[in-house]
Design a protein around this motif. Structure first.
Motif, PDB file in Angstrom:
ATOM      1  N   PRO A   1       0.817  -1.233   0.000  1.00  0.00           N
ATOM      2  CA  PRO A   1       0.000   0.000   0.000  1.00  0.00           C
ATOM      3  C   PRO A   1       0.841   1.268   0.000  1.00  0.00           C
ATOM      4  O   PRO A   1       0.434   2.289  -0.590  1.00  0.00           O
ATOM      5  N   GLU A   2       2.022   1.236   0.629  1.00  0.00           N
ATOM      6  CA  GLU A   2       2.897   2.407   0.610  1.00  0.00           C
ATOM      7  C   GLU A   2       3.350   2.734  -0.806  1.00  0.00           C
ATOM      8  O   GLU A   2       3.345   3.901  -1.224  1.00  0.00           O
TER       9      GLU A   2
ATOM     10  N   VAL B   1       6.576  -8.821  -6.259  1.00  0.00           N
ATOM     11  CA  VAL B   1       5.568  -9.722  -6.836  1.00  0.00           C
ATOM     12  C   VAL B   1       4.161  -9.341  -6.357  1.00  0.00           C
ATOM     13  O   VAL B   1       3.271  -9.121  -7.192  1.00  0.00           O
ATOM     14  N   PRO B   2       3.902  -9.205  -5.040  1.00  0.00           N
ATOM     15  CA  PRO B   2       2.551  -8.765  -4.645  1.00  0.00           C
ATOM     16  C   PRO B   2       2.223  -7.341  -5.097  1.00  0.00           C
ATOM     17  O   PRO B   2       1.063  -7.038  -5.397  1.00  0.00           O
TER      18      PRO B   2
ATOM     19  N   GLU C   1      -1.090  -3.781  -8.622  1.00  0.00           N
ATOM     20  CA  GLU C   1      -1.074  -2.427  -9.162  1.00  0.00           C
ATOM     21  C   GLU C   1      -1.202  -2.434 -10.696  1.00  0.00           C
ATOM     22  O   GLU C   1      -0.237  -2.690 -11.410  1.00  0.00           O
ATOM     23  N   PRO C   2      -2.399  -2.115 -11.201  1.00  0.00           N
ATOM     24  CA  PRO C   2      -2.613  -2.206 -12.664  1.00  0.00           C
ATOM     25  C   PRO C   2      -1.826  -1.165 -13.458  1.00  0.00           C
ATOM     26  O   PRO C   2      -1.683  -1.326 -14.660  1.00  0.00           O
ATOM     27  N   ARG C   3      -1.307  -0.126 -12.810  1.00  0.00           N
ATOM     28  CA  ARG C   3      -0.504   0.859 -13.559  1.00  0.00           C
ATOM     29  C   ARG C   3       0.861   0.306 -13.950  1.00  0.00           C
ATOM     30  O   ARG C   3       1.516   0.843 -14.836  1.00  0.00           O
TER      31      ARG C   3
ATOM     32  N   ARG D   1      -1.063 -14.132 -10.504  1.00  0.00           N
ATOM     33  CA  ARG D   1      -1.954 -13.065 -10.975  1.00  0.00           C
ATOM     34  C   ARG D   1      -1.227 -12.030 -11.832  1.00  0.00           C
ATOM     35  O   ARG D   1      -1.848 -11.090 -12.320  1.00  0.00           O
ATOM     36  N   ILE D   2       0.084 -12.194 -12.018  1.00  0.00           N
ATOM     37  CA  ILE D   2       0.853 -11.235 -12.839  1.00  0.00           C
ATOM     38  C   ILE D   2       0.731 -11.610 -14.316  1.00  0.00           C
ATOM     39  O   ILE D   2       0.991 -12.755 -14.698  1.00  0.00           O
ATOM     40  N   THR D   3       0.324 -10.627 -15.119  1.00  0.00           N
ATOM     41  CA  THR D   3       0.141 -10.891 -16.557  1.00  0.00           C
ATOM     42  C   THR D   3       0.986  -9.957 -17.429  1.00  0.00           C
ATOM     43  O   THR D   3       1.005 -10.111 -18.639  1.00  0.00           O
ATOM     44  N   VAL D   4       1.658  -8.982 -16.827  1.00  0.00           N
ATOM     45  CA  VAL D   4       2.482  -8.057 -17.624  1.00  0.00           C
ATOM     46  C   VAL D   4       3.819  -8.720 -17.973  1.00  0.00           C
ATOM     47  O   VAL D   4       4.220  -9.696 -17.335  1.00  0.00           O
TER      48      VAL D   4
END
Lengths: 247, 247
Positions: free
Chosen positions: B124-125, B157-158, B163-165, B185-188
């Motif tokens: 979150p930071e 990784v998390p 973060e979609p940006r 869950r990483i797709t980039v």
């Protein structure tokens, strides 16, 4: 070495040649920058199984090496490939491979036998080709690079191990089965390509081959997909690798 | 976000800042091209365990990203690192890690606990830092990249998953133990660094983490040597990777 044709397009001159060797007439192709004069590093390219010296993947990458790197690039038809007849022994092993592929049997040892058979003939041919090519004005006795994946790696590993003029090699899409002993004698920088979901080469065999190279600098590039799915950015990487080590 | 210092050298401006967040005051640093105006992609860098936002490996690579890529680059002290106090829980886990390292015990699960603890606070930071940084004139709301190895991968990784940006990430020197669920869950596009003889991360755990990413484009770069021996040509590769995906 006898040149039989010469064409130029897009700044690249392509010359077909025939090299006369103890094993017969070997057809090859040389790509150089158009109007090239003076020495330059030479990259030898080994095509894949069932392909030949002018397969699209070879020609496309060879032209990039010339256009963007200023290198001389050469490819030969491997024994039993392109314009060269197959031996009875090669026919027998390929028959066995087809049978096992259809029956779902273990193909790795058969591929290794095939590569060993072809390498025994190809390695001295390629060394003779380097001798002949380095006598050309636009090549000269500079450093040599080797690029070859799949069959081109199966033959390339013993070639690179045997040929001290080779200073850097891009290899891959092959496992430790073919040439473990030769791999352990390679000390030049290696960039090694692995396809993570390769249907022909078990992942563990690929990683084992990478492990065997005695090179201080060796780098493994693994990408998702099958045997033929190497992403195009690996071409960029190979070009930079050779630029770093041959210039 | 409050800037506390500004210096420029070699065409790069370095600004220290403090971000006020619910978890406290977070010290950070922003590097941008000197006299930069207008939007540019932002690369967030996560430092290694025991390091901080201005560790030499971070500053050196950050400056290259700015000088050669024209990017904005930012780093924050991770919770319990640099100028930030450690929590009692972090102290307890680090004590346990030291004990096991001295006794030759199994450290992987302890490292995973430590990374999970820190990630819970850091993610979150970092998202809040992206919010604040993208409001600056010389950054703006463009694509974001993430670079982080070792602890910077454990937290990265998390973060990248959440973060979609983030459009592309260089990760590595970490295994699947920490964040398997987030990795999937990483797709980039991901460039993933493995040290073949890593004394801290088992090779199988590294390969397992690479396997987990759901990205269509993911590329693994493995090199010989220990945890700290990543060769310098991987910096060149990271720069090209971000140039390809963020521009």
């Amino acid at each position: 070495m006898r040149f039989t044709s010469r064409t130029s397009s897009g700044g690249v001159t392509e010359q077909l040649f025939t090299l006369t060797f103890t094993s017969g007439e070997i057809p090859g192709v040389l790509w150089t920058p158009e109007h090239a004069t003076g020495n330059r590093p030479l990259i030898l390219m080994g095509h894949g199984g069932g392909q030949h010296k002018q397969a699209p993947g070879i020609v496309g990458l060879a032209r990039r090496f010339v256009e963007e790197g200023g290198f001389a690039v050469a490819a030969l038809d491997a024994p039993g490939h392109g314009d060269r007849p197959r031996s009875a022994e090669q026919d027998r092993i390929i028959g066995e491979l087809r049978t096992r592929l259809q029956a779902g049997g273990e193909v790795t040892p058969v591929v290794a036998s095939l590569h060993s058979l072809i390498a025994g003939q190809a390695v001295p041919e390629w060394r003779a080709a380097v001798d002949a090519l380095q006598e050309l004005d636009q090549v000269g006795a500079g450093p040599v690079g080797y690029w070859g994946v799949s069959l081109g790696c199966g033959l390339g590993v013993p070639f690179v191990a045997a040929e001290p003029r080779v200073r850097a090699a891009v290899l891959g899409l092959n496992g430790a089965g073919t040439s473990a002993e030769a791999a352990a004698r390679i000390t030049v920088p290696v960039e090694f390509l692995v396809q993570w979901d390769d249907q022909l080469v078990p992942r563990t065999a690929s990683l084992a081959l990478f492990e065997l190279f005695a090179s201080t600098e060796k780098t493994l590039h693994a990408n998702p997909g099958g045997h033929g799915d190497v992403p195009s950015f690996e071409q960029d990487s190979a070009l930079r690798f050779f630029a770093r080590h041959l210039n």
